[in-house]
Motif scaffolding. Structure first.
Motif, PDB file in Angstrom:
ATOM      1  N   MET A  91     -51.211   5.405 -84.866  1.00 25.12           N
ATOM      2  CA  MET A  91     -50.436   4.350 -84.240  1.00 25.12           C
ATOM      3  C   MET A  91     -51.012   2.998 -84.615  1.00 25.12           C
ATOM      4  N   VAL A  92     -50.119   2.055 -84.964  1.00 23.47           N
ATOM      5  CA  VAL A  92     -50.575   0.730 -85.357  1.00 23.47           C
ATOM      6  C   VAL A  92     -50.615  -0.170 -84.134  1.00 23.47           C
ATOM      7  N   SER A  93     -51.273  -1.316 -84.252  1.00 24.62           N
ATOM      8  CA  SER A  93     -51.350  -2.273 -83.153  1.00 24.62           C
ATOM      9  C   SER A  93     -49.974  -2.870 -82.883  1.00 24.62           C
TER      10      SER A  93
ATOM     11  N   TYR B   3     -46.192  -5.266 -85.238  1.00 29.32           N
ATOM     12  CA  TYR B   3     -44.802  -4.834 -85.444  1.00 29.32           C
ATOM     13  C   TYR B   3     -43.967  -5.867 -86.193  1.00 29.32           C
ATOM     14  N   PRO B   4     -44.103  -7.168 -85.926  1.00 30.58           N
ATOM     15  CA  PRO B   4     -43.341  -8.132 -86.740  1.00 30.58           C
ATOM     16  C   PRO B   4     -43.656  -8.017 -88.226  1.00 30.58           C
TER      17      PRO B   4
ATOM     18  N   ALA C 284     -45.288   3.667 -79.143  1.00 33.97           N
ATOM     19  CA  ALA C 284     -46.500   2.892 -78.883  1.00 33.97           C
ATOM     20  C   ALA C 284     -47.266   3.502 -77.712  1.00 33.97           C
ATOM     21  N   THR C 285     -48.542   3.697 -77.897  1.00 35.28           N
ATOM     22  CA  THR C 285     -49.397   4.255 -76.839  1.00 35.28           C
ATOM     23  C   THR C 285     -50.682   3.453 -76.740  1.00 35.28           C
TER      24      THR C 285
ATOM     25  N   ASP D  47     -43.686  -0.587 -76.783  1.00 35.29           N
ATOM     26  CA  ASP D  47     -42.657   0.232 -77.407  1.00 35.29           C
ATOM     27  C   ASP D  47     -41.325  -0.513 -77.495  1.00 35.29           C
ATOM     28  N   ARG D  48     -41.061  -1.423 -76.545  1.00 33.23           N
ATOM     29  CA  ARG D  48     -39.852  -2.241 -76.670  1.00 33.23           C
ATOM     30  C   ARG D  48     -39.941  -3.143 -77.890  1.00 33.23           C
TER      31      ARG D  48
END
Length: 597
Positions: free
Chosen positions: A1-3, A7-8, A35-36, A46-47
């Motif tokens: 999982m990425v930070s 996400y942008p 996202a965790t 996660d949104r």
């Protein structure tokens, strides 16, 4: 999982034209993995991920051909997004199996796929997966942007003829199948004998919504070997009504401020098309259904409704109609008047509808005379003139000065329907005159007055109604509720109020509350009057002050009486009605009976 903060960046990478194909798998994995945090699922992060994925989805699907990766992307898109991508060609028929693994088919997807000529067959293959009410939406939602499209936007291509025909057939097939084997719906045995209407549900709203889009094909479809009967039924039931509604909408759009009704539109069905629909006119498919006392009556009313809307049928199919009506009356024993059962509130309505339908359709003098006899057996109408309302007088400054006429009062609660049905029977040339005049002699005094004012019928009928003898001491049959000022002029106002409570009008469901309210609001009422009025009228439909002192005096300091009062004040709709006096009596415990050894 990425930070979550990256996400942008992943979104911009996914949308970049310079992204190499070797990076696609990693980018898709980053944007599709929930996202965790060390503590579990991170809803806020996660949104952000979903927003980034939604923006990048078209670009990723355009560049991704591997089925597994495309499936990973498709599972994260909602229906609106998938339909838009399918309309744009980004999602294709090859993606349908992956989509259907996670969601059911929907009309928007079918419409979007069929916009591309090579995918029409695949779109048609999805129609059986849709619910019956969704199939027509494939055509209805063909242009989802019809309300927002500008002149600069490209026009929407027309619905492919193959798709239109497939949707039309799918919408008509359920009704066509039902007509071949009409059966009751599951659970119909639990329905009361007075409500078993399951056999006449021929609405076919989806089928008509498709037919109305292709009026040039009605003649062809009415002759179709499989779908023809369904089309005939829908045309007879819906075409003229639709034409009238369309004419009203056009008139309203042309002159929104006009109060005039539009002129009657031209008939929607030509005479040739009406003749083509005659095999379905009398609903032959329903002739052998069980419970004929109900189904025959409703079938007759259905036929009458069709003739009302297509008046030319009375001439074009006169012999067919007469034969069908005679068969229905005999099969359903419609002229055998059953006893009125408690709680059967539609008893009068069934008698009135039968009389009106026979007046329109029948040429059998015996049946028409039987309908007259049934009208004579109905309860007399209740005619009440309400007390003047100060509020209404202040609001309405053009009150009809003749509003207190018996004929006008008869129409307040549609009590004129019996004499209206009698006038319709009199207008039928096959009705024996003696059968009509026998009913005239038993009418309420207000009903001949209604005939004189409202009916434009045969001269013999009007003359017979005018000649109905009236006793010299007989009033006009109207119970007039007086204002308190008018009551004050009477030598015994309390006796007048009691005469209202004793009148037959209190037995009528539409009039009794009006009478009770007039008595309760009058300053001339006495406690004795209140005791004879239903308890729920006193306690739940009147001002609390009316019963306040009586309850305080009755219950006093008795805890048991107050508890009994609360328990008695349920006033359920189906409860047996008790008077206010009976409720007060019930507050005292029933005395114990004599003991026996």
């Amino acid at each position: 999982m990425v930070s979550a903060r990256t996400y942008p960046l992943w979104r911009e990478l996914a949308m970049s034209e310079d992204l190499p194909k070797e990076a696609l798998k990693t980018v898709i994995e980053a944007l599709c993995t929930p996202a965790t945090t060390p503590n579990g699922f991170d809803s806020q992060a996660d949104r952000w991920r979903e927003e980034a994925l939604t923006a990048a989805l078209p670009a990723l699907l355009t560049r991704t051909s591997a089925k597994r990766l495309r499936g990973r992307l498709l599972v994260h898109a909602d229906e609106k997004t998938l339909a838009a991508l399918a309309a744009a060609g980004t999602v294709t028929a090859a993606d349908v199996p992956a989509i259907l693994r996670h969601r059911r088919a929907w009309a928007g997807l079918v419409s979007a796929l069929a916009r591309h000529p090579g995918q029409v067959e695949a779109a048609i293959a999805l129609l059986p997966r849709l619910s019956s009410y969704e199939v027509e939406q494939v055509v209805r939602s063909w242009d989802p942007d019809r309300y927002t499209r500008t002149e600069a936007d490209a026009p929407t291509p027309p619905v492919p003829q193959e798709l239109f025909d497939a949707v039309l057939e799918a919408c008509l097939t359920p009704l066509a199948a039902y007509l071949l084997h009409p059966e009751p719906e599951e659970g119909w045995e639990a329905v009361s004998d007075f409500s078993k209407d399951w056999s006449l549900d021929l609405a076919g709203h989806s089928g008509w919504a498709m037919l109305v889009r292709c009026p040039e094909r009605w003649a062809e479809l009415a002759a179709h070997p499989t779908l023809g009967p369904a089309v005939q039924h829908l045309l007879l039931d819906q075409a003229e009504t639709q034409a009238l509604e369309d004419a009203r909408l056009r008139a309203a759009g042309a002159d929104p401020g006009s109060e005039e009704l539009p002129a009657d539109p031209a008939p929607a069905l030509s005479e040739t098309l009406l003749l083509a629909c005659l095999p379905a006119l009398c609903l032959p498919e329903l002739a052998e259904l069980p419970n004929p006392q109900v189904t025959a009556r409703r079938t007759l009313h259905h036929i009458a409704h069709r003739v009302h809307k297509n008046s030319r049928l009375a001439t074009l199919a006169a012999d067919q109609l007469h034969a069908a009506v005679d068969a229905l009356v005999a099969h359903g024993q419609l002229l055998s008047l059953p006893e009125k059962q408690d709680g059967d509130r539609d008893f009068d309505g069934r008698i009135l509808r039968l009389a009106e339908d026979l007046a329109l359709l029948s040429a059998n003098p015996g049946h028409l005379a039987g309908a007259c006899a049934q009208l004579a057996c109905l309860d007399q109408p209740t005619v009440v003139s309400p007390a003047p309302s100060r509020t209404l007088i202040r609001i309405i400054d053009n009150v009809d000065p003749d509003h207190d006429r018996p004929a006008r009062l008869l129409e307040r609660h549609s009590e004129h329907r019996r004499v209206q049905a009698l006038a319709a029977l009199a207008a039928n040339p096959h009705t024996p005159h003696a059968a009509v005049t026998d009913v005239l002699d038993a009418l309420h005094p207000a009903e001949p007055a209604w005939i004189a004012e409202r009916v434009d019928g045969p001269d013999w009928f009007l003359s017979a109604a005018a000649a109905v003898p009236a006793d010299e001491d007989e009033d006009d049959g109207v119970l007039r509720l007086l204002s308190d000022d008018e009551l004050a002029k009477h030598p015994d106002p309390a006796a007048v109020l009691q005469s209202w409570l004793d009148s037959p009008a209190t037995g009528d469901i539409l009039s009794r509350s009006e009478i009770y309210r007039a008595v309760v609001k009058s300053r001339h009422h006495t406690p004795e009057h209140l005791l004879h009025i239903p308890a729920d009228e006193i306690l739940s439909r009147s001002e609390p002050e009316v019963a306040l002192k009586i309850l305080l005096d009755r219950c006093g300091r008795s805890t048991d009486r107050w508890a009994a009062l609360a328990a008695a004040m349920t006033f359920e709709y189906d409860e047996e009605k008790i008077t206010f006096g009976q409720l007060l009596d019930s507050l005292d415990p029933t005395p114990a009976g004599p003991q026996t050894s």
